[in-house]
Write a protein that holds these residues in place. Structure first.
Motif, PDB file in Angstrom:
ATOM      1  N   VAL A 218     -30.803  54.768 -57.620  1.00 20.39           N
ATOM      2  CA  VAL A 218     -31.476  56.130 -57.353  1.00 20.39           C
ATOM      3  C   VAL A 218     -30.182  57.221 -57.471  1.00 20.39           C
ATOM      4  O   VAL A 218     -30.335  57.946 -58.182  1.00 20.39           O
ATOM      5  CB  VAL A 218     -32.251  56.417 -56.412  1.00 20.39           C
ATOM      6  N   ARG A 219     -28.892  56.721 -57.206  1.00 18.01           N
ATOM      7  CA  ARG A 219     -27.939  57.815 -57.314  1.00 18.01           C
ATOM      8  C   ARG A 219     -27.536  57.984 -58.645  1.00 18.01           C
ATOM      9  O   ARG A 219     -27.016  58.993 -58.755  1.00 18.01           O
ATOM     10  CB  ARG A 219     -26.789  56.913 -56.704  1.00 18.01           C
ATOM     11  N   SER A 225     -27.802  66.249 -61.700  1.00 18.48           N
ATOM     12  CA  SER A 225     -28.110  67.589 -61.366  1.00 18.48           C
ATOM     13  C   SER A 225     -26.916  68.334 -60.473  1.00 18.48           C
ATOM     14  O   SER A 225     -27.052  69.508 -60.319  1.00 18.48           O
ATOM     15  CB  SER A 225     -29.416  67.466 -60.347  1.00 18.48           C
ATOM     16  N   PHE A 226     -26.106  67.584 -60.323  1.00 13.73           N
ATOM     17  CA  PHE A 226     -24.797  68.121 -59.474  1.00 13.73           C
ATOM     18  C   PHE A 226     -23.635  68.331 -60.393  1.00 13.73           C
ATOM     19  O   PHE A 226     -22.624  68.664 -60.072  1.00 13.73           O
ATOM     20  CB  PHE A 226     -24.435  67.330 -58.317  1.00 13.73           C
ATOM     21  N   VAL A 231     -19.787  58.151 -60.383  1.00 15.88           N
ATOM     22  CA  VAL A 231     -18.591  57.680 -59.875  1.00 15.88           C
ATOM     23  C   VAL A 231     -17.925  58.712 -59.108  1.00 15.88           C
ATOM     24  O   VAL A 231     -17.023  58.645 -58.276  1.00 15.88           O
ATOM     25  CB  VAL A 231     -17.754  57.158 -60.995  1.00 15.88           C
ATOM     26  N   ALA A 232     -18.004  60.152 -59.393  1.00 17.65           N
ATOM     27  CA  ALA A 232     -17.531  61.155 -58.665  1.00 17.65           C
ATOM     28  C   ALA A 232     -18.492  61.452 -57.478  1.00 17.65           C
ATOM     29  O   ALA A 232     -18.070  61.850 -56.623  1.00 17.65           O
ATOM     30  CB  ALA A 232     -17.268  62.311 -59.621  1.00 17.65           C
ATOM     31  N   TYR A 233     -19.785  61.557 -57.892  1.00 21.06           N
ATOM     32  CA  TYR A 233     -20.846  62.000 -56.915  1.00 21.06           C
ATOM     33  C   TYR A 233     -20.978  61.025 -55.622  1.00 21.06           C
ATOM     34  O   TYR A 233     -21.339  61.512 -54.431  1.00 21.06           O
ATOM     35  CB  TYR A 233     -22.347  62.213 -57.674  1.00 21.06           C
ATOM     36  N   VAL A 239     -24.061  51.419 -58.293  1.00 18.86           N
ATOM     37  CA  VAL A 239     -23.968  51.585 -59.608  1.00 18.86           C
ATOM     38  C   VAL A 239     -22.555  52.297 -59.918  1.00 18.86           C
ATOM     39  O   VAL A 239     -21.987  52.154 -60.947  1.00 18.86           O
ATOM     40  CB  VAL A 239     -25.159  52.990 -59.866  1.00 18.86           C
ATOM     41  N   ALA A 240     -21.871  52.959 -59.085  1.00 16.90           N
ATOM     42  CA  ALA A 240     -20.622  53.564 -59.358  1.00 16.90           C
ATOM     43  C   ALA A 240     -19.690  52.520 -59.458  1.00 16.90           C
ATOM     44  O   ALA A 240     -18.907  52.433 -60.122  1.00 16.90           O
ATOM     45  CB  ALA A 240     -20.143  54.676 -58.193  1.00 16.90           C
TER      46      ALA A 240
END
Ligand code: ADP
Ligand code: MG
Length: 276
Positions: A218-219, A225-226, A231-233, A239-240
Motif C-alpha cells: 500500500v505504501r 500524493s506526497f 523509495v524516498a517516502y 516495495v522500496a
C-alpha cells in the motif's frame, strides 16, 4: 551519449509510472543524472515527482512550435532527477505528430539536441497506456524498452503485444537499434497464480526477466500524493526495497551491455580450437 529508455506497456495500471519515478530516484542516488520525460497526458510521473502540471510546460510546445526543449526541463523533489512534465494538452500532441511528414520520428527530432548535449546519463520516458502515436514515437526514439508487468493471468498476452510492436519498430527500419532492456514483474503477492505467471513469463522470455520482483504494498499507492517516489517516502518498505534492488540490477545489466558493445570493436580473439 544519453541512454534513452522507454518504459512501456499498452496496459494501464501495471506499474509503469511507479517504475519510472523509482528507477529514476535509485539510479540518481547511484550518481547518474536523469531526465524523466512524461509522455502520458495524465501526468502521473509529473505529480509523483512533486511537480505541478502547468499548461505550456510540456513536450507539447516543443513539438508544435519547435521551441527549445531545454526551456521546459524542471527540477523535481529528487536530487539529480529532472523532468519534462506533462499536461492535459499533451493529448493534442498525437494530432500534431500525425500531421508531420515523418510522424514516427517527431519525438526523436526534438529530443536529439538534448541527447547531444549529453548532460543526462539517462532519459527515461513514461509512456501512456495505449498503442498510439506517442508510444510509437517513444519506441522510435529509444535505445531500449523496459516492460513492467503485473503478475496476473493475461500478462503473457499483453507482453506479446508489446514485444511484437518492438519487433516491428526494429525490423521496419524505424529504429533498428531498439532492444528490450528487460521485463520487470510488479505488484507481486504470494499467490499460486502470481508464481505460475512468473514461471511462465520466465520460460518464454528467459534472462530478459529481471531477478528482482517488485512486491505489492500500500505504501506504493500513498507515495504519489506526497510528490515523492516510494523509495524516498517509505525507504524501508518492502516495495522500496524492491526498487532499490531493481535499480542496482538495472545498472549492473547496463554495465554488461556496455562491455558487450565494447567487445564488438575488438579484433576477434583466437578460439581455443584454433590454437590447438
Ligand atoms: N508495487 C505496488 N504495490 C501496490 N500498488 C502499486 C505498486 N506499484 C504501483 N502501484 C499502484 O498501482 C496503480 C498503478 O500503478 P502505475 O505505476 O500508475 O501504473 P501505470 O503507469 O502502468 O498505469 C497506482 O495507483 C500505483 O500507486
Ligand atoms: Mg502511468
Amino acid at each position: 551519449m544519453s541512454h534513452v529508455l522507454a518504459v512501456s506497456n499498452q496496459k494501464g495500471g501495471v506499474g509503469k509510472t511507479t517504475t519510472v519515478v523509482n528507477l529514476a530516484a535509485v539510479i540518481a542516488a547511484h550518481g547518474k543524472t536523469v531526465l524523466v520525460l512524461d509522455l502520458d497526458p495524465q501526468a502521473n510521473a509529473t505529480s509523483g515527482l512533486g511537480v505541478e502540471p502547468k499548461s505550456g510546460v510540456s513536450l507539447y510546445n516543443a513539438l508544435v512550435d519547435l521551441e527549445n526543449l531545454n526551456d521546459v526541463i524542471v527540477g523535481t523533489s529528487v536530487e539529480n532527477v529532472n523532468i519534462i512534465p506533462s499536461e492535459v494538452d499533451l493529448a493534442g500532441a498525437e494530432v500534431e505528430i500525425a500531421r508531420m511528414d515523418d510522424h514516427l520520428h517527431g519525438l526523436q527530432k526534438v529530443l536529439d539536441p538534448i541527447i547531444d548535449q549529453n548532460v543526462f546519463d539517462y532519459i527515461i520516458i513514461d509512456c501512456p497506456p495505449s498503442l498510439g502515436i506517442l508510444m510509437s514515437n517513444a519506441l522510435a526514439a529509444a535505445d531500449s524498452v523496459l516492460i513492467p508487468m503485473q503478475c496476473e493471468y493475461y500478462a503473457m498476452e499483453g507482453l506479446s503485444v508489446i514485444t511484437g510492436l518492438v519487433e516491428r519498430i526494429r525490423t521496419s527500419g524505424a529504429n533498428p537499434k531498439l532492444r528490450i532492456e528487460g521485463v520487470l514483474m510488479t505488484m507481486y503477492s504470494h499467490t499460486r497464480l502470481a508464481d505460475d505467471v512468473i514461471e511462465q513469463v520466465r520460460s518464454y522470455y528467459g534472462d530478459a526477466v529481471y531477478d528482482t520482483i517488485i512486491p505489492r504494498s500500500v505504501r506504493a499507492g500513498e507515495a504519489p500524493s506526497f510528490g515523492l517516489p516510494v523509495v524516498a517516502y517509505a525507504p524501508s518498505s518492502t516495495v522500496a526495497e524492491g526498487y532499490f534492488a531493481f535499480g542496482k540490477e538495472f545498472l549492473d545489466r547496463a554495465k554488461a551491455w556496455e562491455l558487450a558493445a565494447d567487445k564488438i570493436d575488438l579484433p576477434a580473439s583466437p578460439r581455443s580450437s584454433d590454437l590447438a
